[in-house]
Write a protein that holds these residues in place. Structure first.
Motif, PDB file in Angstrom:
ATOM      1  N   ALA A 169      23.469 -12.348 -33.017  1.00  0.00           N
ATOM      2  CA  ALA A 169      22.559 -12.204 -31.845  1.00  0.00           C
ATOM      3  C   ALA A 169      21.466 -12.584 -31.825  1.00  0.00           C
ATOM      4  O   ALA A 169      21.063 -13.538 -31.031  1.00  0.00           O
ATOM      5  N   GLY A 170      20.422 -13.087 -33.368  1.00  0.00           N
ATOM      6  CA  GLY A 170      19.737 -13.684 -33.078  1.00  0.00           C
ATOM      7  C   GLY A 170      20.138 -15.096 -32.581  1.00  0.00           C
ATOM      8  O   GLY A 170      19.061 -15.981 -31.978  1.00  0.00           O
ATOM      9  N   ALA A 171      21.337 -15.959 -33.185  1.00  0.00           N
ATOM     10  CA  ALA A 171      21.560 -17.167 -32.755  1.00  0.00           C
ATOM     11  C   ALA A 171      20.945 -17.213 -31.733  1.00  0.00           C
ATOM     12  O   ALA A 171      20.773 -18.226 -30.529  1.00  0.00           O
ATOM     13  N   VAL A 172      21.955 -16.519 -30.599  1.00  0.00           N
ATOM     14  CA  VAL A 172      22.199 -16.288 -28.941  1.00  0.00           C
ATOM     15  C   VAL A 172      20.495 -16.207 -29.013  1.00  0.00           C
ATOM     16  O   VAL A 172      20.710 -17.015 -28.355  1.00  0.00           O
ATOM     17  N   LEU A 173      19.687 -15.760 -29.167  1.00  0.00           N
ATOM     18  CA  LEU A 173      18.478 -15.581 -28.705  1.00  0.00           C
ATOM     19  C   LEU A 173      17.539 -16.818 -29.123  1.00  0.00           C
ATOM     20  O   LEU A 173      17.387 -16.830 -27.678  1.00  0.00           O
ATOM     21  N   ALA A 174      17.909 -17.177 -30.278  1.00  0.00           N
ATOM     22  CA  ALA A 174      17.403 -18.408 -30.397  1.00  0.00           C
ATOM     23  C   ALA A 174      17.127 -19.452 -29.811  1.00  0.00           C
ATOM     24  O   ALA A 174      16.838 -20.663 -29.168  1.00  0.00           O
ATOM     25  N   GLN A 175      18.923 -19.575 -29.184  1.00  0.00           N
ATOM     26  CA  GLN A 175      19.148 -20.886 -28.064  1.00  0.00           C
ATOM     27  C   GLN A 175      18.525 -20.594 -26.992  1.00  0.00           C
ATOM     28  O   GLN A 175      17.911 -21.960 -26.457  1.00  0.00           O
TER      29      GLN A 175
END
Length: 307
Positions: free
Chosen positions: A55-61
């Protein structure tokens, strides 16, 4: 927990890890989210843990895309409203400071208190009053009672789902999103529509129609039924089924009535559906059953609903 002792405890590593993975029970997640609003150390640890998850990778995007298109800090409420893990703290995944409590409440409440939905509800109430006192139509209250239960259903359909949230996929996967956010927006819909339409009904002549407040329990039951059904087919389809079902129960007898008896036939049909202990008890039972089904279907809100 009061503001004074808010900093007397700190989140353990296990608590932070389970929050980041989205497996922390909702009461514990809510407590942690409130804690990190005033504890920068825990907020930093939660943000770091979230950044290490999928989820953190998605939020970073998402953060990169928002910064590229709207770098001003005013864009922050959109991400906070999505309920992203870590966004509740003074410094979350986005790196922005959390907006004011009022701004967060407005974004969480959804279209019920912002946008065109509130003027639309006001328009329904004003139109009923104008029809009665301006055009002299005697069946204005009956017409309002026929339409009123559908208004909260429409508000629920417009307030939650992919069509209402650009970040719905992210929102549904966070502890602050999902059913909690759907219920928050449903309450906002009911708080706006119930008083306005009931007050309008009280100002209209009865003309044989049920009491102005007779629609409140049916409106609540239909809203809960829409939320429960939305877990299967999506908010808009669920609203079409529940709202359409109500209209089909009320309007067909009116369609075959003679021209001069339309108002009387509508009032008579509404009395069957709304008046009396039996009718109201049936709506109360429907509300309880819908709430029970919604509770059983709660996990469906942890993933994006159908459009």
């Amino acid at each position: 927990m009061t503001h004074r002792n808010a900093h007397l405890w700190h989140a353990s590593e296990d608590l932070v890890a389970r929050y980041a993975e989205g497996v922390l029970p909702e009461p514990d997640a809510w407590s942690l989210e409130k804690h990190v609003e005033g504890c920068a150390g825990c907020a930093s640890r939660v943000s770091a843990a979230v950044r290490g998850t999928a989820a953190g990778a998605v939020l970073a995007q998402v953060r990169a895309a928002v910064l590229e298109s709207a770098p001003a800090p005013e864009s922050a409420p959109a991400l906070v409203a999505a309920g992203a893990p870590g966004s509740a703290g003074a410094t979350g995944v986005t790196g922005w400071r959390a907006p004011s409590r009022i701004a967060r409440l407005l974004w969480a409440a959804g279209p019920a208190v912002r946008g065109a939905w509130l003027p639309a509800v006001l328009g329904v109430a004003v139109a009923a009053l104008a029809l009665s006192y301006g055009a002299g139509f005697p069946g204005a209250r009956a017409l309002l009672l026929a339409v009123a239960p559908v208004v909260p259903v429409a508000g629920v359909a417009l307030s939650y789902g992919p069509h209402a949230d650009p970040l719905h996929e992210v929102t549904a996967a966070t502890p602050a999103g999902g059913l909690r956010l759907a219920l928050t927006r449903t309450v906002a819909v009911l708080v706006v529509s119930l008083p306005l339409l009931t007050l309008a009904g009280l100002l209209l002549p009865a003309s044989g129609a049920p009491a102005a407040a007779a629609w409140l329990l049916p409106g609540l039951a239909l809203a809960l039924a829409s939320l429960a059904l939305a877990s299967f087919v999506g908010c808009r389809a669920a609203a079409g089924v529940t709202g359409g079902g109500w209209l089909c129960a009320v309007l067909p007898p009116v369609a075959v009535a003679p021209g001069g008896a339309v108002t009387a036939r509508l009032a008579e049909q509404l009395s069957r559906c709304l008046d009396g202990t039996a009718a109201q008890s049936g709506w109360a039972a429907a509300a309880v059953l819908s709430a029970a089904l919604l509770t059983a279907r709660r996990p469906a809100y942890d993933r994006p609903l159908r459009p």
